[in-house]
Scaffold this motif. Structure first.
Motif, PDB file in Angstrom:
ATOM      1  N   GLU A  62      62.508  35.193  69.452  1.00 10.20           N
ATOM      2  CA  GLU A  62      62.896  36.031  68.315  1.00 10.20           C
ATOM      3  C   GLU A  62      63.842  35.274  67.392  1.00 10.20           C
ATOM      4  O   GLU A  62      63.771  35.420  66.168  1.00 10.20           O
ATOM      5  CB  GLU A  62      63.566  37.316  68.813  1.00 10.20           C
ATOM      6  N   HIS A  66      63.957  34.934  63.390  1.00 15.42           N
ATOM      7  CA  HIS A  66      65.104  35.415  62.615  1.00 15.42           C
ATOM      8  C   HIS A  66      65.722  34.300  61.769  1.00 15.42           C
ATOM      9  O   HIS A  66      66.136  34.531  60.626  1.00 15.42           O
ATOM     10  CB  HIS A  66      66.169  35.991  63.553  1.00 15.42           C
ATOM     11  N   VAL A 255      70.025  41.920  63.863  1.00 21.76           N
ATOM     12  CA  VAL A 255      69.514  40.709  64.511  1.00 21.76           C
ATOM     13  C   VAL A 255      70.689  39.838  64.943  1.00 21.76           C
ATOM     14  O   VAL A 255      71.765  39.895  64.351  1.00 21.76           O
ATOM     15  CB  VAL A 255      68.580  39.906  63.583  1.00 21.76           C
TER      16      VAL A 255
END
Length: 298
Positions: A62, A66, A255
Motif C-alpha cells: 500500500e 500511497h 494513509v
C-alpha cells in the motif's frame, strides 16, 4: 545496481549552500543502536511472526501506491562535522525547503524509486544528490514481500510506539544474499587512472522496526551497518525513520506516510547528518484528470 537508498559521499558542499553554523541549531550526532535492548519489551503475548510479516508486507504494498499519490513540503537539514580522527577540520551546514514527489516509474517496482525535489523560494537550486543521497524516507519497503527474503527476521516481543501497541521485529541481512536495500557511491579504487570514476557499493544492514500490532503498519524503523568498510573508510551508516497517519479531509481518507527521517554517516573522516521533515501533504489520484496543485509555500 538499483537500491531503495543510495548514500551520497560528497567531499564538500557547494559554496552557495554553506551557512553560518550559528544560524541553525546544530544537529546532534546520535545514531540509533539496534543491538541495544528495548527497555519496554515484553515476551507476552507470544508474537505471531508470520502474521506480523504478512500484514507488514501488505502495508508496504500500500505504501508503494500511497507514495505515488501525494505531494508534500520537505525540510532538509544537513550538517557535516569532523570525526574524532579529523579534529580541527571545518564544519558545514545546509537547510532548504522543497516540493517533494515520489515516482516509481511505469513498472511501480519497489526498487525503482525516483524522488523529485523542487526548491521553494529562498532555497538554492543546486545538485542535492551530491550531499543527501536518495530514498531514506522509504526504508519501510524492507518489509515489501519482494524484499523480506533478503533478511533474517525475528520478533523480539511486544512494546509500544507513541502509546500504540507494537511488535518489535529485528532484521539482519542474510548471508549469501547480495544487499539491495542501501548502496553508497564512492570514488573508485581505480580513481588514480580516472578521477571521475565511481563505484556503487552495497551495504549490509541490521535493524529494528516497531510494527503496529493491529494493522501491520511500520511506525518506526532503525538501521545500522552489519560491518564497517575500512577499505573506503566507512565507519558508520545509521538511519531512523518515523511514519504516521495523515488525514485528508477532502478525500475522507487516512494513509500512512513518512513524517521524519534522519541519517548518520561517518565516512573518510567526516560525520554527515541529514534530516528530513515532511509536512503540508496533499493527496491526488493518478487515475483521474484532476489538476495537481502544489502546497502553498509557508
Amino acid at each position: 545496481m538499483v537500491a531503495l537508498v543510495t548514500l551520497a559521499a560528497s567531499d564538500r558542499l557547494p559554496s552557495e549552500q554553506t551557512q553560518e553554523r550559528e544560524k541553525l541549531h546544530a544537529l546532534q550526532w546520535d545514531p540509533p543502536r539496534v543491538d541495544v535492548s528495548v527497555p519496554t519489551l515484553s515476551a507476552t503475548p507470544v508474537c505471531p511472526l508470520s502474521d506480523v510479516l504478512k500484514m507488514a508486507g501488505e502495508r508496504a504494498e500500500e505504501l508503494v501506491e500511497h507514495l505515488q499519490n501525494f505531494i508534500a513540503h520537505e525540510q532538509i537539514r544537513y550538517e557535516q562535522i569532523p570525526s574524532v580522527s579529523m579534529a580541527g577540520s571545518s564544519d558545514m551546514s545546509f537547510s532548504g525547503k522543497f516540493d517533494y514527489i515520489v515516482d516509481f516509474g511505469e513498472r511501480s517496482e519497489p526498487l525503482h524509486v525516483r524522488e523529485n525535489r523542487t526548491p521553494l523560494k529562498g532555497t538554492a537550486n543546486a545538485n542535492l544528490d551530491a550531499i543527501i543521497g536518495k530514498g531514506l524516507p522509504i526504508l519501510a519497503l524492507i518489509f515489501h514481500p519482494s524484499m523480506q527474503g533478503d533478511y533474517e527476521m525475528n520478533c523480539e516481543g511486544s512494546s509500544s510506539w507513541k502509546n500504540q501497541p507494537a511488535w518489535v521485529v529485528h532484521f539482519s541481512q542474510r548471508k549469501g544474499k547480495r544487499p539491495r536495500t542501501v548502496t553508497m557511491e564512492t570514488a573508485s579504487e581505480l580513481a588514480l587512472h580516472d578521477p571521475n570514476r565511481t563505484e556503487i557499493r552495497p551495504l549490509r544492514l541490521a535493524g529494528r522496526a516497531w510494527i503496529a500490532a493491529d494493522s501491520g503498519q511500520v511506525m518506526h524503523l532503525e538501521t545500522n551497518l552489519l560491518e564497517k568498510l575500512p577499505l573506503i573508510e566507512l565507519e558508520e551508516s545509521a538511519f531512523s525513520v518515523d511514519y504516521a497517519p495523515v488525514k485528508f479531509k477532502a478525500q475522507n481518507t487516512e494513509v500512512w506516510l513518512p513524517r521524519f527521517a534522519i541519517g548518520y554517516t561517518d565516512y573518510a573522516g567526516r560525520r554527515m547528518i541529514v534530516e528530513h521533515t515532511f509536512s503540508d501533504f496533499e493527496l491526488f489520484s493518478v487515475q483521474t484528470t484532476d489538476i495537481i496543485h502544489k502546497p502553498k509555500e509557508p
